[in-house]
Structures are given as C-alpha cells and as structure tokens.
Motif scaffolding. Structure first.
Motif, PDB file in Angstrom:
ATOM      1  N   GLU A   1      20.760 -20.902  19.069  1.00  0.00           N
ATOM      2  CA  GLU A   1      21.386 -20.105  20.131  1.00  0.00           C
ATOM      3  C   GLU A   1      21.479 -20.887  21.428  1.00  0.00           C
ATOM      4  OE1 GLU A   1      19.144 -16.599  20.752  1.00  0.00           O
ATOM      5  OE2 GLU A   1      19.458 -15.805  18.744  1.00  0.00           O
ATOM      6  N   ILE A   2      20.411 -21.620  21.714  1.00  0.00           N
ATOM      7  CA  ILE A   2      20.326 -22.269  23.023  1.00  0.00           C
ATOM      8  C   ILE A   2      21.450 -23.291  23.218  1.00  0.00           C
ATOM      9  CG2 ILE A   2      18.726 -24.095  22.293  1.00  0.00           C
ATOM     10  CD1 ILE A   2      17.317 -23.658  25.012  1.00  0.00           C
ATOM     11  N   LEU A   3      21.878 -23.942  22.138  1.00  0.00           N
ATOM     12  CA  LEU A   3      22.988 -24.889  22.238  1.00  0.00           C
ATOM     13  C   LEU A   3      24.274 -24.167  22.615  1.00  0.00           C
ATOM     14  CD1 LEU A   3      22.343 -27.127  19.089  1.00  0.00           C
ATOM     15  CD2 LEU A   3      21.682 -27.558  21.465  1.00  0.00           C
ATOM     16  N   PHE A   4      24.518 -23.045  21.948  1.00  0.00           N
ATOM     17  CA  PHE A   4      25.721 -22.264  22.240  1.00  0.00           C
ATOM     18  C   PHE A   4      25.673 -21.708  23.662  1.00  0.00           C
ATOM     19  CE2 PHE A   4      25.206 -21.462  17.512  1.00  0.00           C
ATOM     20  CZ  PHE A   4      26.147 -22.403  17.140  1.00  0.00           C
ATOM     21  N   VAL A   5      24.488 -21.316  24.114  1.00  0.00           N
ATOM     22  CA  VAL A   5      24.343 -20.755  25.459  1.00  0.00           C
ATOM     23  C   VAL A   5      24.607 -21.811  26.521  1.00  0.00           C
ATOM     24  CG1 VAL A   5      22.740 -19.718  27.098  1.00  0.00           C
ATOM     25  CG2 VAL A   5      22.760 -18.938  24.731  1.00  0.00           C
ATOM     26  N   ILE A   6      24.058 -23.007  26.332  1.00  0.00           N
ATOM     27  CA  ILE A   6      24.256 -24.092  27.304  1.00  0.00           C
ATOM     28  C   ILE A   6      25.740 -24.404  27.467  1.00  0.00           C
ATOM     29  CG2 ILE A   6      23.924 -26.564  27.692  1.00  0.00           C
ATOM     30  CD1 ILE A   6      21.152 -26.278  26.479  1.00  0.00           C
ATOM     31  N   VAL A   7      26.425 -24.578  26.353  1.00  0.00           N
ATOM     32  CA  VAL A   7      27.857 -24.886  26.395  1.00  0.00           C
ATOM     33  C   VAL A   7      28.639 -23.729  27.026  1.00  0.00           C
ATOM     34  CG1 VAL A   7      29.914 -25.346  25.006  1.00  0.00           C
ATOM     35  CG2 VAL A   7      27.736 -26.425  24.406  1.00  0.00           C
ATOM     36  N   GLY A   8      28.316 -22.508  26.625  1.00  0.00           N
ATOM     37  CA  GLY A   8      29.017 -21.344  27.152  1.00  0.00           C
ATOM     38  C   GLY A   8      28.834 -21.176  28.648  1.00  0.00           C
ATOM     39  N   GLU A   9      27.602 -21.351  29.129  1.00  0.00           N
ATOM     40  CA  GLU A   9      27.356 -21.185  30.571  1.00  0.00           C
ATOM     41  C   GLU A   9      28.001 -22.305  31.387  1.00  0.00           C
ATOM     42  OE1 GLU A   9      23.504 -18.519  31.400  1.00  0.00           O
ATOM     43  OE2 GLU A   9      23.048 -20.612  31.008  1.00  0.00           O
ATOM     44  N   MET A  10      28.021 -23.504  30.846  1.00  0.00           N
ATOM     45  CA  MET A  10      28.673 -24.608  31.556  1.00  0.00           C
ATOM     46  C   MET A  10      30.175 -24.356  31.676  1.00  0.00           C
ATOM     47  SD  MET A  10      26.677 -27.921  29.975  1.00  0.00           S
ATOM     48  CE  MET A  10      27.724 -29.081  30.841  1.00  0.00           C
ATOM     49  N   LEU A  11      30.784 -23.791  30.641  1.00  0.00           N
ATOM     50  CA  LEU A  11      32.220 -23.559  30.643  1.00  0.00           C
ATOM     51  C   LEU A  11      32.618 -22.320  31.427  1.00  0.00           C
ATOM     52  CD1 LEU A  11      33.091 -24.370  26.899  1.00  0.00           C
ATOM     53  CD2 LEU A  11      33.496 -25.811  28.908  1.00  0.00           C
ATOM     54  N   LEU A  12      31.828 -21.255  31.319  1.00  0.00           N
ATOM     55  CA  LEU A  12      32.217 -19.967  31.898  1.00  0.00           C
ATOM     56  C   LEU A  12      31.581 -19.681  33.252  1.00  0.00           C
ATOM     57  CD1 LEU A  12      32.003 -17.782  28.643  1.00  0.00           C
ATOM     58  CD2 LEU A  12      34.040 -18.841  29.658  1.00  0.00           C
ATOM     59  N   LEU A  13      30.348 -20.157  33.488  1.00  0.00           N
ATOM     60  CA  LEU A  13      29.633 -19.791  34.708  1.00  0.00           C
ATOM     61  C   LEU A  13      29.322 -20.982  35.607  1.00  0.00           C
ATOM     62  CD1 LEU A  13      27.060 -17.250  33.158  1.00  0.00           C
ATOM     63  CD2 LEU A  13      29.310 -16.772  34.151  1.00  0.00           C
ATOM     64  N   ASP A  14      29.815 -22.158  35.236  1.00  0.00           N
ATOM     65  CA  ASP A  14      29.570 -23.381  36.020  1.00  0.00           C
ATOM     66  C   ASP A  14      28.075 -23.665  36.204  1.00  0.00           C
ATOM     67  OD1 ASP A  14      32.279 -23.946  36.379  1.00  0.00           O
ATOM     68  OD2 ASP A  14      32.404 -22.588  38.098  1.00  0.00           O
ATOM     69  N   VAL A  15      27.271 -23.294  35.223  1.00  0.00           N
ATOM     70  CA  VAL A  15      25.843 -23.597  35.269  1.00  0.00           C
ATOM     71  C   VAL A  15      25.673 -25.078  34.949  1.00  0.00           C
ATOM     72  CG1 VAL A  15      23.604 -23.175  34.162  1.00  0.00           C
ATOM     73  CG2 VAL A  15      25.151 -21.275  34.647  1.00  0.00           C
ATOM     74  N   PRO A  16      24.883 -25.827  35.763  1.00  0.00           N
ATOM     75  CA  PRO A  16      24.729 -27.264  35.516  1.00  0.00           C
ATOM     76  C   PRO A  16      23.956 -27.552  34.231  1.00  0.00           C
ATOM     77  CG  PRO A  16      23.216 -26.534  37.235  1.00  0.00           C
ATOM     78  CD  PRO A  16      24.135 -25.379  36.952  1.00  0.00           C
ATOM     79  N   LEU A  17      24.138 -28.750  33.720  1.00  0.00           N
ATOM     80  CA  LEU A  17      23.413 -29.187  32.526  1.00  0.00           C
ATOM     81  C   LEU A  17      21.912 -29.188  32.815  1.00  0.00           C
ATOM     82  CD1 LEU A  17      23.998 -30.430  29.642  1.00  0.00           C
ATOM     83  CD2 LEU A  17      23.637 -32.663  30.735  1.00  0.00           C
ATOM     84  N   PRO A  18      21.088 -28.724  31.884  1.00  0.00           N
ATOM     85  CA  PRO A  18      19.638 -28.729  32.099  1.00  0.00           C
ATOM     86  C   PRO A  18      19.103 -30.135  32.382  1.00  0.00           C
ATOM     87  CG  PRO A  18      20.203 -27.383  30.191  1.00  0.00           C
ATOM     88  CD  PRO A  18      21.456 -28.073  30.616  1.00  0.00           C
ATOM     89  N   LYS A  19      17.937 -30.194  33.018  1.00  0.00           N
ATOM     90  CA  LYS A  19      17.298 -31.469  33.338  1.00  0.00           C
ATOM     91  C   LYS A  19      16.952 -32.225  32.051  1.00  0.00           C
ATOM     92  CE  LYS A  19      17.275 -30.626  37.782  1.00  0.00           C
ATOM     93  NZ  LYS A  19      18.079 -31.429  38.730  1.00  0.00           N
ATOM     94  N   PRO A  20      16.781 -33.565  32.151  1.00  0.00           N
ATOM     95  CA  PRO A  20      16.480 -34.364  30.953  1.00  0.00           C
ATOM     96  C   PRO A  20      15.268 -33.864  30.160  1.00  0.00           C
ATOM     97  CG  PRO A  20      17.062 -35.798  32.776  1.00  0.00           C
ATOM     98  CD  PRO A  20      16.991 -34.411  33.338  1.00  0.00           C
ATOM     99  N   LEU A  21      14.198 -33.460  30.852  1.00  0.00           N
ATOM    100  CA  LEU A  21      13.012 -32.980  30.141  1.00  0.00           C
ATOM    101  C   LEU A  21      13.324 -31.696  29.380  1.00  0.00           C
ATOM    102  CD1 LEU A  21      10.037 -33.394  29.516  1.00  0.00           C
ATOM    103  CD2 LEU A  21       9.470 -32.063  31.569  1.00  0.00           C
ATOM    104  N   ALA A  22      14.130 -30.831  29.999  1.00  0.00           N
ATOM    105  CA  ALA A  22      14.526 -29.593  29.327  1.00  0.00           C
ATOM    106  C   ALA A  22      15.393 -29.891  28.108  1.00  0.00           C
ATOM    107  CB  ALA A  22      15.267 -28.677  30.303  1.00  0.00           C
ATOM    108  N   LEU A  23      16.286 -30.888  28.255  1.00  0.00           N
ATOM    109  CA  LEU A  23      17.120 -31.277  27.120  1.00  0.00           C
ATOM    110  C   LEU A  23      16.278 -31.824  25.973  1.00  0.00           C
ATOM    111  CD1 LEU A  23      20.140 -32.983  28.929  1.00  0.00           C
ATOM    112  CD2 LEU A  23      20.149 -30.801  27.708  1.00  0.00           C
ATOM    113  N   PHE A  24      15.221 -32.574  26.338  1.00  0.00           N
ATOM    114  CA  PHE A  24      14.300 -33.077  25.310  1.00  0.00           C
ATOM    115  C   PHE A  24      13.595 -31.915  24.618  1.00  0.00           C
ATOM    116  CE2 PHE A  24      10.104 -34.726  23.981  1.00  0.00           C
ATOM    117  CZ  PHE A  24      10.536 -35.699  23.083  1.00  0.00           C
ATOM    118  N   GLY A  25      13.246 -30.903  25.406  1.00  0.00           N
ATOM    119  CA  GLY A  25      12.625 -29.715  24.827  1.00  0.00           C
ATOM    120  C   GLY A  25      13.567 -29.003  23.867  1.00  0.00           C
ATOM    121  N   ILE A  26      14.836 -28.927  24.248  1.00  0.00           N
ATOM    122  CA  ILE A  26      15.840 -28.300  23.389  1.00  0.00           C
ATOM    123  C   ILE A  26      15.972 -29.086  22.078  1.00  0.00           C
ATOM    124  CG2 ILE A  26      18.307 -27.818  23.168  1.00  0.00           C
ATOM    125  CD1 ILE A  26      18.265 -27.310  26.242  1.00  0.00           C
TER     126      ILE A  26
END
Length: 326
Positions: free
Chosen positions: A266-291
């Motif tokens: 889910e989290i992958l779909f949410v990240i992409v969706g929020e970046m496209l629809l809500l202009d939410v920035p990409l998570p920090k590198p440590l968060a991406l590692f967690g994902i």
C-alpha cells in the motif's frame, strides 16, 4: 500466489483511503465524517451486489441468530479499524499513516493464540508461526525507520496521536476479520460477510455521525464526494478482494500472515499517489530505506509460504514413503 496477488491488488485500492483521508484533512474535513460516510456509502452498493446474488436472506438469518456477536466483532473489525485511521490522518501525510499501518502484519501473527481449530473433536489452540513472526519483525523494523525522520519535525503529542490510533486499528482489523470468519464458518460468502459486518456496524456509525453533526456541522460537498470514492474503492472493492484472499487461507496461520503482509505494498501506491495528487514531497532517504525494508519483509513472507512450505511438504511425503517401504 493467487491469494497474494489478490492481496496486492486490494492494497492498490486500499491506498485510496490514505490519500483521500489526508486530502480531506488538508481541506478541513472532520475525521468523524470521513470515517462514518465511508460505511454509509458502502451499504447500498453491497446491498445491490448481494441482492443480485440472492444472498440477502442468508445474511439476515445469520445476523438474527447472533446479533450481539455480529455487533461486537463488526464494530471491532470496522469501527475500531477505520475511525482511528481517519483520526491519525490529521497528524501526518498518508504515506506515514500507511507505513505505520503495516504493523497490522505483526499484529495478525500475534493474534494466532486467540483462535482455535477443531480436529477429530478436539479443540486445538493455534500457535504463533515463529518464522512468520520473525519475518514480520523485519517489517516492524522498516516501520520504525520510516518514523524516525518525522520525529525531528513534529511534536511528541502529534507523533503519538499519529501512531497509537493506527496501532489500535492494526490489531482491530485482523481480529474482527478473523473472528467473523469463525462466526460465519463458511455459511456466507465474502460479499455477504462484508455486507453483514457493514450492517452490524451501522448503529455505531450513526452515533458517530450524530456527534459530528452536533459538533462540526454538515460535511462539505468535497468531503462527501471523496468519501464516496473511498467507500467504493477501499470499502467495497479492496475489502472484498482482501477478504476473499484471507477466506481461502484462514486455516493456515503462515499463509494468512503472508496474505496480510501484502498490505505493505500500500505504501508504494500511497507515495506515488500523494506525490501526483497532493504535491507531497518524496520521503527522506531513511524513510525510503524503511519502506524498502517493509517490501523485503513482505517478499520473504511470500517466499516462505509458497516455496519453503512446498519443499517441506515434499520432504515430508518422501520420508513417509520411505518409512512405508521399510
């Protein structure tokens, strides 16, 4: 693998929940309406689906047989699941809430001792699948990693309000789902069970809606439209797909844990969706590692269930045949 594929597909539709809940919070919509409207909108769609399959009578009969049980576990599986999620949406972006929500994978494994199986007339309490718990712990590490960057920018109060409600939801969802599978015991199909749980939880949602009306007034048109989309996408499509997958493997705790682990996508779909629809920035590198860690954990669940267990079965059959020859 079919059940795992269904779980991943359900995750795609579940992702809409986190994206639109965050969107509604940004617009000032109350979580009380976001949560209750979803189930109000789900109800007519489910009624039409079940009625077209001529299954309404069976649902009514089951609820009348054990009304208190249906009310209890439907409220746990739906109300204690979704109300905390919408509440948490006020304290962080959707990907953060979605990432924390993956704790449900660990919670699902830990719930095994609360369920029993009947074998040859004997009651056998299910055990925690240790390998699945170990793999789920990897996912838990990923969850912790995605939280660390957020701790630098938000208050402790906001962080707690954004995490603890999600943890409650993480236990409530698999608990309510599994308990209702036991209560139905195969007498209802997935569509009927989802409809029955929705109907049984409606009294609680009505109380929440009345409280919302008295405290924050009517919802906006935008919130109603977005809640309708969530109701169809997450409430009907995703829930039915996920329940079909869990229904098929509910007698095997390891396979059930693997299907529940698909929610980590889910989290992958949410990240992409929020970046496209809500202009939410990409998570920090440590968060991406967690994902990435969460995804690895989910993949290990799938590998263990589909490959290692099959090998174990083949070995067991070979040993059995050898003993018969002896």
């Amino acid at each position: 693998m079919k059940e795992i594929a269904l779980g991943v597909l359900a995750s795609l539709f579940f992702a809409v929940t986190f994206i639109l809940n965050h969107s509604m919070e940004l617009e000032g919509g109350s979580w009380l309406w976001s949560s209750s409207l979803r189930y109000f909108f789900m109800l007519p769609f489910l009624l039409v689906i079940v009625a077209s399959r001529r299954g309404l009578t069976a649902v009514a009969k089951e609820i009348k047989t054990q009304p208190k049980v249906w009310l209890l576990w439907s409220s746990v599986g739906f109300v204690l699941f979704y109300a905390p999620l919408t509440f948490a949406a006020a304290y962080g972006p959707g990907w953060l809430v979605s990432g924390t929500w993956q704790f449900t994978i660990v919670a699902g494994v830990l719930l095994a001792p609360f369920f029993v199986q009947y074998i040859d007339g004997k009651v056998i309490r299910q055990k925690i699948p240790l390998v699945s718990l170990l793999i789920s712990s990897i996912i838990l590490v990923g969850i912790i990693l995605i939280q660390i960057p957020s701790m630098k920018y938000v208050s402790l109060e906001s962080l707690l309000f954004g995490i603890f409600p999600v943890v409650i939801a993480a236990f409530a969802y698999p608990l309510g789902n599994r308990k209702m599978m036991d209560v139905c015991n195969g007498r209802l199909d997935t569509f009927q069970r989802v409809l029955g749980m929705t109907i049984a939880s409606i009294p609680v949602w009505i109380v929440i809606a009345i409280y919302a009306l008295a405290t924050v007034g009517l919802p906006s048109v935008s919130q109603m439209i977005q809640s309708l989309i969530v109701g169809i996408s997450s409430g009907v499509i995703a829930t039915v797909l996920f329940f079909i997958a869990t229904d098929r493997v509910h007698n095997d705790q390891g396979k059930l844990a693997a299907v529940e682990a698909t929610q980590s996508t889910e989290i992958l779909f949410v990240i992409v969706g929020e970046m496209l629809l809500l202009d939410v920035p990409l998570p920090k590198p440590l968060a991406l590692f967690g994902i990435a860690t969460i995804i690895v954990g989910m993949s290990l669940h799938s590998y263990y269930t589909t490959i290692l267990k099959k090998k174990s079965s083949v070995v067991l059959q070979t040993v059995t045949k050898d003993r018969i020859k002896e």
